[in-house]
Design a protein around this motif. Structure first.
Motif, PDB file in Angstrom:
ATOM      1  N   VAL A 183      -3.958   8.424  -0.003  1.00 22.71           N
ATOM      2  CA  VAL A 183      -2.634   8.440  -0.649  1.00 22.71           C
ATOM      3  C   VAL A 183      -1.789   7.235  -0.247  1.00 22.71           C
ATOM      4  CG1 VAL A 183      -2.611  10.944  -0.960  1.00 22.71           C
ATOM      5  CG2 VAL A 183      -1.656   9.940   1.131  1.00 22.71           C
ATOM      6  N   SER A 184      -2.438   6.172   0.216  1.00 20.20           N
ATOM      7  CA  SER A 184      -1.690   4.984   0.647  1.00 20.20           C
ATOM      8  C   SER A 184      -2.460   3.721   0.274  1.00 20.20           C
ATOM      9  CB  SER A 184      -1.434   5.024   2.160  1.00 20.20           C
ATOM     10  OG  SER A 184      -2.667   5.026   2.865  1.00 20.20           O
ATOM     11  N   ALA A 185      -1.691   2.659   0.039  1.00 19.52           N
ATOM     12  CA  ALA A 185      -2.289   1.372  -0.315  1.00 19.52           C
ATOM     13  C   ALA A 185      -1.276   0.267  -0.021  1.00 19.52           C
ATOM     14  CB  ALA A 185      -2.680   1.353  -1.787  1.00 19.52           C
ATOM     15  N   THR A 186      -1.788  -0.944   0.072  1.00 19.17           N
ATOM     16  CA  THR A 186      -0.945  -2.130   0.192  1.00 19.17           C
ATOM     17  C   THR A 186      -1.357  -3.104  -0.901  1.00 19.17           C
ATOM     18  OG1 THR A 186      -2.445  -3.198   1.754  1.00 19.17           O
ATOM     19  CG2 THR A 186      -0.642  -1.895   2.701  1.00 19.17           C
ATOM     20  N   GLY A 187      -0.471  -4.035  -1.192  1.00 20.36           N
ATOM     21  CA  GLY A 187      -0.802  -5.011  -2.214  1.00 20.36           C
ATOM     22  C   GLY A 187       0.059  -6.252  -2.109  1.00 20.36           C
ATOM     23  N   ASP A 192       5.017  -8.377  -1.415  1.00 18.80           N
ATOM     24  CA  ASP A 192       4.165  -7.602  -0.516  1.00 18.80           C
ATOM     25  C   ASP A 192       4.633  -6.160  -0.617  1.00 18.80           C
ATOM     26  OD1 ASP A 192       2.217  -9.286   0.904  1.00 18.80           O
ATOM     27  OD2 ASP A 192       4.006 -10.370   1.566  1.00 18.80           O
ATOM     28  N   ASP A 193       3.728  -5.276  -1.009  1.00 21.10           N
ATOM     29  CA  ASP A 193       4.097  -3.896  -1.310  1.00 21.10           C
ATOM     30  C   ASP A 193       3.311  -2.905  -0.474  1.00 21.10           C
ATOM     31  OD1 ASP A 193       5.747  -4.804  -3.463  1.00 21.10           O
ATOM     32  OD2 ASP A 193       3.996  -4.835  -4.785  1.00 21.10           O
ATOM     33  N   VAL A 194       3.924  -1.743  -0.286  1.00 17.63           N
ATOM     34  CA  VAL A 194       3.255  -0.559   0.246  1.00 17.63           C
ATOM     35  C   VAL A 194       3.429   0.519  -0.814  1.00 17.63           C
ATOM     36  CG1 VAL A 194       3.247   1.199   2.055  1.00 17.63           C
ATOM     37  CG2 VAL A 194       3.700  -1.198   2.650  1.00 17.63           C
ATOM     38  N   TYR A 195       2.333   1.177  -1.165  1.00 17.96           N
ATOM     39  CA  TYR A 195       2.332   2.183  -2.221  1.00 17.96           C
ATOM     40  C   TYR A 195       1.998   3.544  -1.630  1.00 17.96           C
ATOM     41  CZ  TYR A 195       1.403  -2.227  -4.654  1.00 17.96           C
ATOM     42  OH  TYR A 195       1.428  -3.529  -5.094  1.00 17.96           O
ATOM     43  N   LYS A 234       3.618   5.280  -6.396  1.00 20.08           N
ATOM     44  CA  LYS A 234       4.985   4.758  -6.387  1.00 20.08           C
ATOM     45  C   LYS A 234       5.104   3.678  -5.321  1.00 20.08           C
ATOM     46  CE  LYS A 234       7.017   8.728  -8.384  1.00 20.08           C
ATOM     47  NZ  LYS A 234       7.588   8.507  -9.663  1.00 20.08           N
ATOM     48  N   PHE A 235       6.156   2.878  -5.457  1.00 13.51           N
ATOM     49  CA  PHE A 235       6.485   1.906  -4.413  1.00 13.51           C
ATOM     50  C   PHE A 235       7.151   2.644  -3.255  1.00 13.51           C
ATOM     51  CE2 PHE A 235       6.733  -0.815  -8.215  1.00 13.51           C
ATOM     52  CZ  PHE A 235       5.916  -1.859  -7.829  1.00 13.51           C
ATOM     53  N   GLN A 236       6.609   2.463  -2.072  1.00 14.16           N
ATOM     54  CA  GLN A 236       7.252   2.986  -0.876  1.00 14.16           C
ATOM     55  C   GLN A 236       8.010   1.866  -0.164  1.00 14.16           C
ATOM     56  OE1 GLN A 236       4.650   4.797   2.051  1.00 14.16           O
ATOM     57  NE2 GLN A 236       6.224   6.343   2.394  1.00 14.16           N
ATOM     58  N   ARG A 237       7.476   0.661  -0.263  1.00 10.44           N
ATOM     59  CA  ARG A 237       8.162  -0.518   0.264  1.00 10.44           C
ATOM     60  C   ARG A 237       7.825  -1.695  -0.634  1.00 10.44           C
ATOM     61  NH1 ARG A 237       5.704  -2.376   5.106  1.00 10.44           N
ATOM     62  NH2 ARG A 237       5.103  -4.259   4.033  1.00 10.44           N
TER      63      ARG A 237
END
Length: 153
Positions: free
Chosen positions: A92-96, A121-124, A132-135
């Motif tokens: 349930v987590s990802a970065t991009g 730079d994103d955390v999903y 969704k975007f978390q950061r």
């Protein structure tokens, strides 16, 4: 080369779509749709002079609404996002990371519409209603300080 399950491939596509929808909703000034892309506890980091940190959904909504007032209607700016790289870090987590070329069409006296070049730079987070975007963090590599002044004029 990594091997992915069908579910992981679907997750990767949903995250890439999230990044594209962000550009469409921002550029079209659809505040409700744009805010639906963030978790309630999301954090946007745009750096000093570019809006600073927007912590949690109410602040994110208020700050995007202020930016929308600055631009004369939908699609007067276009966020071209490219080279989107996504890494699943858990179920349930990802970065991009993605590159941004931001075009501004409301100032015809400029020699070019290119206003900003940057790197997202994103955390999903995967929620009950999808990814969704978390950061979200944007590093401005070539800012146009006149356009990006904060607060919006």
């Amino acid at each position: 080369m990594a091997m992915y399950t069908l579910e992981q491939l679907n997750d990767l596509e949903c995250i890439r779509r999230l990044r594209v929808l962000y550009s469409h909703y921002y550029d079209g000034q659809d505040l409700d749709a744009l805010c639906s892309l963030f978790t309630k506890d999301a954090l946007c980091r745009f750096g000093a002079g570019h809006g600073g940190d927007w912590n949690c959904l109410p602040a994110i909504r208020a700050n995007y609404a202020a930016w929308f007032e600055k631009f004369p209607g939908s699609f007067s700016v276009l966020h071209a996002v490219t080279n989107h790289w996504v890494e699943l870090t858990g179920p349930v987590s990802a970065t991009g990371r993605a590159f941004l070329l931001d075009y501004n069409f409301h100032r015809p006296q400029r020699p070019t519409p290119l206003g900003t070049v940057g790197v997202y730079d994103d955390v999903y987070a995967k929620t009950e209603s999808g990814w969704k975007f978390q950061r979200m963090s944007l590093d401005f590599l070539w800012p146009d300080r006149e356009i990006l002044s904060w607060p919006p004029r």
